[in-house]
Structures are given as C-alpha cells and as structure tokens.
Design an enzyme around this catalytic site. Sequence first.
Site, PDB file in Angstrom:
ATOM      1  CD  GLU A   1      80.563  10.140  47.403  1.00  0.00           C
ATOM      2  OE1 GLU A   1      81.676   9.722  47.782  1.00  0.00           O
ATOM      3  OE2 GLU A   1      79.507   9.508  47.544  1.00  0.00           O
TER       4      GLU A   1
ATOM      5  NE  ARG B   1      68.883   3.975  45.615  1.00  0.00           N
ATOM      6  CZ  ARG B   1      70.160   3.624  45.709  1.00  0.00           C
ATOM      7  NH1 ARG B   1      70.654   3.232  46.877  1.00  0.00           N
ATOM      8  NH2 ARG B   1      70.958   3.661  44.662  1.00  0.00           N
TER       9      ARG B   1
ATOM     10  CE  LYS C   1      79.134   6.541  42.207  1.00  0.00           C
ATOM     11  NZ  LYS C   1      79.651   7.776  42.843  1.00  0.00           N
TER      12      LYS C   1
END
Length: 560
Positions: A36, A261, A271
């Site tokens: 993104e 992850r 984030k």
Amino acid sequence: MTEPDIQAPAHFIRNRIRKALDAGQYQRVITRFPPEPNGYLHLGHAKSIALNFSMAQEFGGYTNLRFDDTNPAKEEQRYIDAIKEDVRWLGYTWKHECHASDYFEQLYAWALHLIDQGLAYVDSQDAETIRAQRGTLTEPGVESPFRHRPPQESRDLFERMRAGEFPDGAHVLRAKIDMNAGNINLRDPVIYRIRHLSHPRTGDQWCIYPSYDYAHGQSDAIEHITHSLCTLEFEDHRPLYEWLLNHLPVPSHPVQIEFSRLNLDYTVLSKRRLTRLVDEGHVNGWDDPRMPTLAGVRRRGFTPEAIRAFCSEIGVTRSDSVIPFGVLENALRNDLNTRAPRTMAVLRPLKLILTNFPEGETEWLDAAIHPQRPELGTRRVAMTREIFIEADDFMEEAPKKFFRLKPGGEVRLRNAFIIQCHEVIKDEQGHVLALHCTLDPDTRSGRPGADRKVKGTIHWVSATHSVAAEVRLYDRLFQVPQPDGDKTVDFITHINPESLVVVADARIEPALAEASPGEPFQFERLGYFTPDPDSTPKRPVFNRAVTLRDTWAKLEKQGA
C-alpha cells in the site's frame, strides 16, 4: 536481479510450488509484491519481497510490483517513489509496475456482475450499525434490512454512487455471502464505499473505491498471478479471496499461501507505531538509522546482501516466532567483514606526544586495506610526533588485567611500533591533557625487535594528518526485547536513551572525508561505519552500522 547470495534452503512454499509444477498445474510461477503506498517499507516487507521475487526467479517466472492504491486518503506519490527505490536497492527487478487503480473500471464491472447475480447489494446503513451487526466469534451476524433489496434497485443505487449523487457513508456495496458464517470475513463484507477524494493517479474520476479484500484477488487474477504469497494475518481472508474468484468471470485463479510474518526483538514493525515515533519526534524521520524501515537501515549502513542473507537464514514457516535482532546484525557483520576496507579512527581523542620522534617530520607507514584480501594492497598512514589515541585506551590507575596504555606501561601502536608512557600531563583540575611517550625504534617493521610481544595493541591517528568528523553511534531503539508486549504500558517508555550518541570531535584518516554515503568501512577495534548523507568533505559525518561484536548478547547473558 543479482544471483542468490547463498544456497536457498527448502521450505513448505518452495516444496508446494515444485510439486504443482511437477504435476503440470503451471508452466511458470508469477508472483507479486503488493504494498500500500501509504508509508515506508520496513524489514518485515523485506522478508515478503525476498520470498516473492526469489520464488518467481527460481522457477523461471517473474514478479510484478503492484501498488494497492485503493485508499486515496492516505496515499502519496512520495511513498510510491520510496517503495520502488527500496525494492531496487534490495537487488530485485519487477516485470510490470501495476496499480490496483489500473483495474478500477474492470473491478466496477465485476461488482455490477455480482449485483446482477444476486450476490451483492447496496446497504444504506451507517458504518457503525454494519459493524455492530457483524456479530462475534461466538455469535452469528444480523442480516441487514437491505440484504434482500432487489438487484435492479441495488444496481441503480450503485451506478448513482459512482456518479457522485450521494455523500460519504450514505451507502456501501456488500457481498451477499453468509451472515452465519464462522469466519467473520464472510459475513457480507463491504466491497465498495463512497469517498469523495481525489486519487493520486485517477484524480476525480472516481468517488467510490473498492476494499482491499475485493481488489486484491481480482487484481491477482487480471495479472495471471499463480501464487499470492501473504503473511498469516490474511489466512482468515482466504475464504473470501476464493469466494470472489469463484463467483466472478476472472481470467485466472491464483492460489493464496500464507507464511509467518517477521517479528524482531528490540523493535516494532507496526506501521501505526512507526508513524507515532516519527510524528512525535522520537526519531528524526522515516529514514532515521534507528528505524527498522529499509530507508533507515540503508542510511545506517546495512547492505542489501546482508538483508537478503538474513531473510534466507530465518527461513519461511507458518509458526510465529521472534527473531533476535542479533541475527540481523550478525548477517551484516558477516557481509562487511569480507569486503569493508580497514581504517583507523579515534572517537574520543587523547593527545599523545612521542618525545623521541623528530619534530616537524612525517613518516609514511604501509597498512593493509583488508588483512584477508592482499590483492587490495595497502594504504599510506602518516606517523607524526603528535598523535591521537582513544581516551579509553589509557588509564592512570589501571587494574591488573588492563593491557592498554598506563604510566610506565607499553603497548604497540597498530601498524607501527611499541611505545612506553613515561609522563602524564594534566590541567589544574587534574584532567589528563596529554601523554608523553617514547617509541622503541627497534620494534619497527623490518627491525630486529619487530616481533617483540606486548599484550596490548591500540589504534591511533596523526594529529596533523587526520580530519575532524562527527560520528553517530546508533544502537537498538528500545531497551527491552518486546517493547509493545505489555499493552498496559506505553511502548514509548521503553525507548533506549543511548540509541543515538553523537561524537562531535572524532578524528579520522583523511581519505575517509571523500567517501560516499553507503560506502562501508571497518574502523579498527570499533565497528563498521558508513558516511551519512549529511556528510561533506569539509565536515564528514559517519554512522555506526554495527559493532564488531554483539555486546547485547553479553549483557543479556549477564542478566540471565
């Protein structure tokens, strides 16, 4: 892309792809990296990048770089540019640069298809009501009163939504799946919402935007992606991914496979938390060398080779685990040890005067550029009457096992000769200003006493043939292994106050002043360093990338 750095280990995704290829299910492997464009990439993304690109490369395919630009409220061109720079820096080249916005018209047409098939409807409730009706893990959802709205009415409303007739939040488009599904993601998820925002690429052409879950799988299908490799948080989204592919006339059917992850100790990879560190001024921007962003570690002095080796070493599994930050640092040490030129720098200078060295003279000594790579040759190092040594390498009242310099004691100056301290010069407050020492001329290279042994060897630079420099000593940003582990404590309170120590008056060999940012060096006995982008020949600035040894491991062992 560059060739793989090390032999690729086996893992379940590689084995599954190989089995599918052997069975003739695919002719080649096509993957994608779909960030993104609303922030900077971090080390967790590096693992995903390495996996997606390496799998396609290994099996004769290619990887697309696709920007998931479905939320214009947070997307900016600067993030797109930074992401491309980071992927290139890691050593990877994509086949096609794509954007979810490239497919907005097709995604809209497929949404109309779902409406016409009775598989989607326009819901006119507000977001809070829809959220409350989704139910919980133990309670089923509640059907919207608009769930059975006729397809013709939903189509008309959806077309008018696109035309801009309604304000934000007036309507949404939901897939009609199953409000009793055990998987909450299947309880009539929202796939389109109204947002009167200008898009970085499409401008004001659209005022409705697809959700990530709706756009992602269909974008994969349009690009004929064979394997959609995602982290485990998307596992619960896979049934929706597959439902949409199965109910739309898509040109291909990608397979989604999840893996764990990256979790690193002594850092945060959220984030939201990284944004807070930047916005509140706890760090100096997204490329602060203490940040786990790729821009940050690049500025600090990490190399793409080290990060790729790290990603290969930690492997690919479905089990969540926390990787010690020391594993990443060791990957960098292993890389830089083989190629970083050696040089000398003094961080906290203490003047040393060689009283039996001729005043005004300079003697040029030869020092190896790299001790394990003789083909690189030597560099010239200036020896003068006045030199600087590390203040920590002298102790006036030294303990028994202190093998550096002390009154009456001897040490060898690296690449030079043995010296002995015979006088300590102090100011009125008793602070040490300088040391008077004598050199032993017979311990020079080529002299009979060159092999004479002393227990200490210290580094140094000439007082007149060295350059003043700023050196930034970076360390781990947090003091505890899991800074966000206790949700009752603000993770900010765990910031390490010693994560950045600025040494303003260091001294370096003159040639270092001309070095370029990112060029690695080993400051002998001190660690690996690289020039910062702030550096200029008149005012060099160096960042410490990593120490020579893992000092944190020793501290953790002592505390155990």
